[in-house]
Write an enzyme that holds these catalytic residues in place. Structure first.
Site, PDB file in Angstrom:
ATOM      1  N   VAL A 148      48.116  62.309  32.128  1.00 30.25           N
ATOM      2  CA  VAL A 148      48.351  62.355  30.867  1.00 30.25           C
ATOM      3  C   VAL A 148      47.547  62.749  30.279  1.00 30.25           C
ATOM      4  O   VAL A 148      46.236  62.301  29.508  1.00 30.25           O
ATOM      5  CB  VAL A 148      50.300  61.908  29.896  1.00 30.25           C
ATOM      6  N   ALA A 186      55.251  42.244  26.982  1.00 29.25           N
ATOM      7  CA  ALA A 186      55.847  43.129  27.720  1.00 29.25           C
ATOM      8  C   ALA A 186      57.274  42.646  27.794  1.00 29.25           C
ATOM      9  O   ALA A 186      57.830  43.068  27.751  1.00 29.25           O
ATOM     10  CB  ALA A 186      54.840  41.935  29.447  1.00 29.25           C
ATOM     11  N   GLN A 187      57.267  40.947  27.464  1.00 28.54           N
ATOM     12  CA  GLN A 187      58.531  41.177  26.803  1.00 28.54           C
ATOM     13  C   GLN A 187      59.233  42.031  26.003  1.00 28.54           C
ATOM     14  O   GLN A 187      60.400  42.451  26.205  1.00 28.54           O
ATOM     15  CB  GLN A 187      58.665  40.008  26.111  1.00 28.54           C
ATOM     16  N   GLY A 212      54.426  51.496  33.092  1.00 29.71           N
ATOM     17  CA  GLY A 212      54.399  49.651  32.720  1.00 29.71           C
ATOM     18  C   GLY A 212      55.668  49.080  33.166  1.00 29.71           C
ATOM     19  O   GLY A 212      56.456  49.819  33.145  1.00 29.71           O
ATOM     20  N   GLU A 246      43.842  32.914  28.536  1.00 31.77           N
ATOM     21  CA  GLU A 246      43.979  32.988  29.660  1.00 31.77           C
ATOM     22  C   GLU A 246      42.972  33.541  30.845  1.00 31.77           C
ATOM     23  O   GLU A 246      42.915  32.597  31.821  1.00 31.77           O
ATOM     24  CB  GLU A 246      45.044  33.925  29.788  1.00 31.77           C
TER      25      GLU A 246
HETATM   26  P1  FAD Z   1      51.677  48.922  30.968  1.00 33.22           P
HETATM   27  O1  FAD Z   1      52.494  47.989  30.858  1.00 33.22           O
HETATM   28  O2  FAD Z   1      50.468  48.636  30.011  1.00 33.22           O
HETATM   29  O3  FAD Z   1      51.942  49.457  30.942  1.00 33.22           O
HETATM   30  C1  FAD Z   1      50.892  51.022  30.380  1.00 33.22           C
HETATM   31  C2  FAD Z   1      51.101  52.427  31.830  1.00 33.22           C
HETATM   32  O4  FAD Z   1      50.732  53.751  31.585  1.00 33.22           O
HETATM   33  C3  FAD Z   1      50.468  51.609  32.977  1.00 33.22           C
HETATM   34  O5  FAD Z   1      50.735  51.726  35.105  1.00 33.22           O
HETATM   35  C4  FAD Z   1      49.009  52.509  32.848  1.00 33.22           C
HETATM   36  O6  FAD Z   1      48.342  52.786  34.798  1.00 33.22           O
HETATM   37  C5  FAD Z   1      50.124  54.185  32.046  1.00 33.22           C
HETATM   38  N1  FAD Z   1      48.879  55.151  31.679  1.00 33.22           N
HETATM   39  C6  FAD Z   1      47.909  54.730  30.758  1.00 33.22           C
HETATM   40  N2  FAD Z   1      47.451  55.608  30.508  1.00 33.22           N
HETATM   41  C7  FAD Z   1      48.015  57.284  31.507  1.00 33.22           C
HETATM   42  C8  FAD Z   1      47.659  58.373  30.914  1.00 33.22           C
HETATM   43  N3  FAD Z   1      46.960  58.717  30.484  1.00 33.22           N
HETATM   44  N4  FAD Z   1      48.389  59.653  32.311  1.00 33.22           N
HETATM   45  C9  FAD Z   1      49.498  58.114  33.005  1.00 33.22           C
HETATM   46  N5  FAD Z   1      49.308  57.468  32.683  1.00 33.22           N
HETATM   47  C10 FAD Z   1      49.150  56.392  31.990  1.00 33.22           C
HETATM   48  N6  FAD Z   1      52.794  39.766  27.759  1.00 33.22           N
HETATM   49  C11 FAD Z   1      53.331  39.632  27.594  1.00 33.22           C
HETATM   50  O7  FAD Z   1      55.300  39.450  27.613  1.00 33.22           O
HETATM   51  N7  FAD Z   1      53.780  38.249  28.017  1.00 33.22           N
HETATM   52  C12 FAD Z   1      52.358  37.535  29.283  1.00 33.22           C
HETATM   53  O8  FAD Z   1      52.263  36.187  29.381  1.00 33.22           O
HETATM   54  C13 FAD Z   1      51.173  39.124  29.346  1.00 33.22           C
HETATM   55  N8  FAD Z   1      50.174  38.428  29.591  1.00 33.22           N
HETATM   56  C14 FAD Z   1      49.073  39.087  29.164  1.00 33.22           C
HETATM   57  C15 FAD Z   1      47.940  39.210  29.985  1.00 33.22           C
HETATM   58  C16 FAD Z   1      46.724  40.189  29.716  1.00 33.22           C
HETATM   59  C17 FAD Z   1      45.476  39.385  31.009  1.00 33.22           C
HETATM   60  C18 FAD Z   1      46.500  41.019  29.219  1.00 33.22           C
HETATM   61  C19 FAD Z   1      45.888  42.138  29.092  1.00 33.22           C
HETATM   62  C20 FAD Z   1      48.373  41.723  28.530  1.00 33.22           C
HETATM   63  C21 FAD Z   1      49.191  40.934  28.670  1.00 33.22           C
HETATM   64  N9  FAD Z   1      50.505  40.850  27.721  1.00 33.22           N
HETATM   65  C22 FAD Z   1      51.213  39.747  28.001  1.00 33.22           C
HETATM   66  C23 FAD Z   1      50.579  42.083  27.328  1.00 33.22           C
HETATM   67  C24 FAD Z   1      51.626  42.580  28.086  1.00 33.22           C
HETATM   68  O9  FAD Z   1      50.608  43.005  29.325  1.00 33.22           O
HETATM   69  C25 FAD Z   1      51.570  44.210  27.383  1.00 33.22           C
HETATM   70  O10 FAD Z   1      52.274  44.328  26.323  1.00 33.22           O
HETATM   71  C26 FAD Z   1      52.579  45.152  28.122  1.00 33.22           C
HETATM   72  O11 FAD Z   1      52.009  45.485  29.255  1.00 33.22           O
HETATM   73  C27 FAD Z   1      52.973  46.712  27.590  1.00 33.22           C
HETATM   74  O12 FAD Z   1      54.048  47.387  28.225  1.00 33.22           O
HETATM   75  P2  FAD Z   1      53.668  48.838  28.490  1.00 33.22           P
HETATM   76  O13 FAD Z   1      54.130  49.155  29.614  1.00 33.22           O
HETATM   77  O14 FAD Z   1      53.806  49.025  27.302  1.00 33.22           O
HETATM   78  O15 FAD Z   1      51.874  49.250  29.190  1.00 33.22           O
HETATM   79  P1  NAD Z   2      45.043  38.835  20.382  1.00 31.95           P
HETATM   80  O1  NAD Z   2      45.427  40.066  18.789  1.00 31.95           O
HETATM   81  O2  NAD Z   2      46.965  38.377  20.381  1.00 31.95           O
HETATM   82  O3  NAD Z   2      43.966  38.102  20.022  1.00 31.95           O
HETATM   83  C1  NAD Z   2      42.596  38.671  20.095  1.00 31.95           C
HETATM   84  C2  NAD Z   2      41.646  37.380  18.905  1.00 31.95           C
HETATM   85  O4  NAD Z   2      40.797  38.134  18.754  1.00 31.95           O
HETATM   86  C3  NAD Z   2      41.994  37.556  17.739  1.00 31.95           C
HETATM   87  O5  NAD Z   2      42.431  35.509  17.382  1.00 31.95           O
HETATM   88  C4  NAD Z   2      40.845  37.433  16.736  1.00 31.95           C
HETATM   89  O6  NAD Z   2      40.532  37.057  15.652  1.00 31.95           O
HETATM   90  C5  NAD Z   2      39.774  38.069  17.457  1.00 31.95           C
HETATM   91  N1  NAD Z   2      39.133  39.083  17.509  1.00 31.95           N
HETATM   92  C6  NAD Z   2      39.455  39.567  16.294  1.00 31.95           C
HETATM   93  N2  NAD Z   2      38.102  40.198  15.734  1.00 31.95           N
HETATM   94  C7  NAD Z   2      36.802  39.890  17.182  1.00 31.95           C
HETATM   95  C8  NAD Z   2      35.493  39.209  16.968  1.00 31.95           C
HETATM   96  N3  NAD Z   2      35.066  40.550  15.978  1.00 31.95           N
HETATM   97  N4  NAD Z   2      34.685  38.530  17.546  1.00 31.95           N
HETATM   98  C9  NAD Z   2      35.646  37.114  17.970  1.00 31.95           C
HETATM   99  N5  NAD Z   2      36.695  37.789  18.146  1.00 31.95           N
HETATM  100  C10 NAD Z   2      37.602  38.551  17.540  1.00 31.95           C
HETATM  101  O7  NAD Z   2      44.752  39.727  21.342  1.00 31.95           O
HETATM  102  P2  NAD Z   2      45.052  39.409  22.825  1.00 31.95           P
HETATM  103  O8  NAD Z   2      44.597  38.044  23.397  1.00 31.95           O
HETATM  104  O9  NAD Z   2      44.081  41.140  23.577  1.00 31.95           O
HETATM  105  O10 NAD Z   2      46.901  40.141  23.524  1.00 31.95           O
HETATM  106  C11 NAD Z   2      47.493  41.107  23.579  1.00 31.95           C
HETATM  107  C12 NAD Z   2      48.629  41.290  23.229  1.00 31.95           C
HETATM  108  O11 NAD Z   2      48.697  40.580  24.087  1.00 31.95           O
HETATM  109  C13 NAD Z   2      49.047  40.488  22.525  1.00 31.95           C
HETATM  110  O12 NAD Z   2      49.955  41.012  22.211  1.00 31.95           O
HETATM  111  C14 NAD Z   2      49.306  39.298  22.625  1.00 31.95           C
HETATM  112  O13 NAD Z   2      50.302  38.263  22.780  1.00 31.95           O
HETATM  113  C15 NAD Z   2      49.793  39.147  24.455  1.00 31.95           C
HETATM  114  N6  NAD Z   2      49.190  38.302  25.108  1.00 31.95           N
HETATM  115  C16 NAD Z   2      50.381  37.783  25.817  1.00 31.95           C
HETATM  116  C17 NAD Z   2      50.392  36.686  26.778  1.00 31.95           C
HETATM  117  C18 NAD Z   2      51.254  35.841  26.897  1.00 31.95           C
HETATM  118  O14 NAD Z   2      52.415  35.860  26.301  1.00 31.95           O
HETATM  119  N7  NAD Z   2      50.948  34.593  28.111  1.00 31.95           N
HETATM  120  C19 NAD Z   2      48.486  36.467  27.533  1.00 31.95           C
HETATM  121  C20 NAD Z   2      48.020  37.411  27.333  1.00 31.95           C
HETATM  122  C21 NAD Z   2      48.088  38.373  25.720  1.00 31.95           C
END
Ligand code: FAD
Ligand code: NAD
Length: 406
Positions: free
Chosen positions: A87, A321-322, A18, A177
């Site tokens: 893994v 991700a940041q 990731g 989102e």
């Molecule tokens: P990931 O990027 O999730 O990567 C994990 C990798 O491990 C994947 O490729 C997966 O396939 C692999 N993996 C998992 N389990 C196994 C296994 N058992 N064996 C082998 N491979 C495995 N953050 C921001 O900063 N800005 C944003 O705008 C933002 N938007 C988001 C929008 C959404 C919809 C979501 C869900 C999250 C968002 N986030 C955002 C949060 C961000 O995506 C995560 O914090 C970030 O992806 C974490 O990076 P990572 O490398 O830890 O894991």
């Molecule tokens: P989050 O923790 O940011 O938000 C989860 C929300 O669910 C909270 O507001 C919480 O109060 C609520 N909640 C918890 N239990 C609940 C329940 N039983 N019923 C109803 N509401 C409940 O988590 P996320 O939105 O899944 O994001 C995960 C991570 O990814 C965060 O760190 C977030 O900052 C990051 N992310 C960032 C972006 C972006 O920067 N654009 C976009 C998506 C995710």
């Protein structure tokens, strides 16, 4: 510096491709020569995907394939040994990682970057009945399921109350989102399947007293007004207490009938962390300043599996991700220091801001001290998305996969 066998190159094993794993691997090819180290990357699939874009394919506003790219197209696989496998476990004592199909791999240094999974906070029924997998395949499943609900409308006299109701659990950034994209998709699905718009209900259910808790109130209000104008109903300060096959129960006993619950109430780290015996909090390890697991000289943990404390606020930084990408750069430098000598760096996140899309050309965000709304926020969001592609694959990848910011 560790005393390594000089005849033998040390092996760095990276788990997960990731944001954290890909940037670490890429960075290591710059920090260390191929003759100095073996770098192996293990990932479940032969592709990397943009987790941060997944709300779009999940709602059906982007093709799932756009979010993913072959690892061998992005990383130099003549310098990095890539293994496509899952893994299963980490054996810290034997310094070995067990894979599902290809046996075990030894390491001298391990980088755990296995990402997150949905946090349920003990709410029953989430894993059974809610869509909770923020992966490419998880997004495909949500999208197809939503479309199927529309396709049934004219063919089933037994359409139940709630079959065209869509519930998002959690008004955090993921939930907001996703619902933003869904509000863009719904009018198109109504047209495609001749479903009257008034038949559709969309709810966002949030446990905290506000949507996007902790975020700027003016931006939260902007987002909520915009989404309400597109037909979303918010239920704030109202936790979901149970998910069942055809609905959810809220804390006050209200039942909402639905076949579609999209779960976004926050994340926990990968369960492999807990199973391996690392001390953790919801499968996230509070790493040392140099990003190693406490009492482990040879294991770095980054991304959503790690926990970094914001000392000013006295609570953990939200996993993003940041941060994962910034940690990856420090992690690669520290691996270089361990192998070639030198001091290890301390990791301090450099938070540039937060920008969230709301579907179409709408977004909200804070960059530096500046609040952004609407199209300027949307422009910024797309530029951030493109920036990561640039970090990973340069201009070629931006040309191939990049988003149009206008
Ligand atoms: P990931 O990027 O999730 O990567 C994990 C990798 O491990 C994947 O490729 C997966 O396939 C692999 N993996 C998992 N389990 C196994 C296994 N058992 N064996 C082998 N491979 C495995 N953050 C921001 O900063 N800005 C944003 O705008 C933002 N938007 C988001 C929008 C959404 C919809 C979501 C869900 C999250 C968002 N986030 C955002 C949060 C961000 O995506 C995560 O914090 C970030 O992806 C974490 O990076 P990572 O490398 O830890 O894991
Ligand atoms: P989050 O923790 O940011 O938000 C989860 C929300 O669910 C909270 O507001 C919480 O109060 C609520 N909640 C918890 N239990 C609940 C329940 N039983 N019923 C109803 N509401 C409940 O988590 P996320 O939105 O899944 O994001 C995960 C991570 O990814 C965060 O760190 C977030 O900052 C990051 N992310 C960032 C972006 C972006 O920067 N654009 C976009 C998506 C995710």
């Amino acid at each position: 510096m560790d005393v390594m066998d000089l005849e033998r190159k040390p092996t760095i094993l990276i788990l997960g491709a990731g944001y954290g794993g890909m940037v670490t691997a890429n960075q290591l090819t710059k920090e260390l020569g191929h003759n100095e180290v073996n770098v192996t990357l293990v990932n479940k699939h032969d592709y990397h995907y943009q987790t941060t874009w997944l709300h779009e394919p999940a709602a059906g506003t982007m093709e799932p394939d756009k979010t993913r790219m072959k690892i061998s197209d992005v990383l130099d696989t003549s310098k990095i040994n890539f293994i496509e496998d899952s893994v299963v476990s980490i054996n810290r004592e034997d310094k070995q990682v067990e894979l599902e199909n290809k046996g075990s791999v030894d390491y001298d240094y391990l980088v755990v970057a296995l990402g997150a999974q949905a946090e349920t906070f003990g709410v029953p029924g989430v894993y059974e009945y809610a869509y909770h997998k923020w992966t490419v395949n998880g997004a495909r499943e949500i999208k197809d399921h939503i479309e199927y609900q529309f396709s049934r409308y004219h063919n089933n006299e037994d359409m139940r109350n709630g079959d065209l109701t869509f519930v998002v659990a959690g008004a955090g950034f993921t939930g907001m989102e996703f619902i933003g994209e869904l509000t863009e998709r719904v009018p198109k699905l109504c047209e495609k399947y001749d479903v009257p718009r008034e038949k559709i209900k969309m709810y966002v259910i949030e446990a905290a007293p506000t949507a996007l808790p902790g975020f700027d109130p003016e931006l939260v209000e902007y987002a909520m007004n915009l989404l309400e104008n597109r037909g979303v109903e918010f239920k704030i300060n109202m936790p979901i207490s149970e998910v069942h096959e055809h609905g959810v129960t809220l804390k006050d006993g209200t039942e909402i009938n639905t076949n579609t619950v999209v779960w976004a109430t926050g994340v926990r780290g990968n369960p492999i962390i807990e199973e391996a015996g690392f001390e953790s909090n919801r499968a996230r390890v509070k790493v040392d300043k140099d990003l190693r697991a406490p009492d482990h000289e040879d294991v770095f943990i980054i991304g959503d599996c790690s926990l970094v404390i914001n000392e000013e606020a006295d609570r953990p930084y939200p996993p993003t991700a940041q941060i994962a990408m910034q940690q990856a750069v420090t992690c690669a430098k520290n691996l270089r220091a361990l192998i070639k000598g030198g001091d290890l760096e301390e990791f301090t996140p450099d938070i540039k801001g937060t920008v969230a899309s709301l579907g179409g050309k709408e977004a909200i965000g804070i960059v530096g001290n500046k609040k952004l709304f609407g199209t300027s926020a949307n422009f910024m969001k797309k530029m951030i998305d493109n920036r990561y592609l640039w970090i990973l694959g340069g201009p070629g990848l931006v040309m191939k996969k990049g988003k149009n910011p206008f």
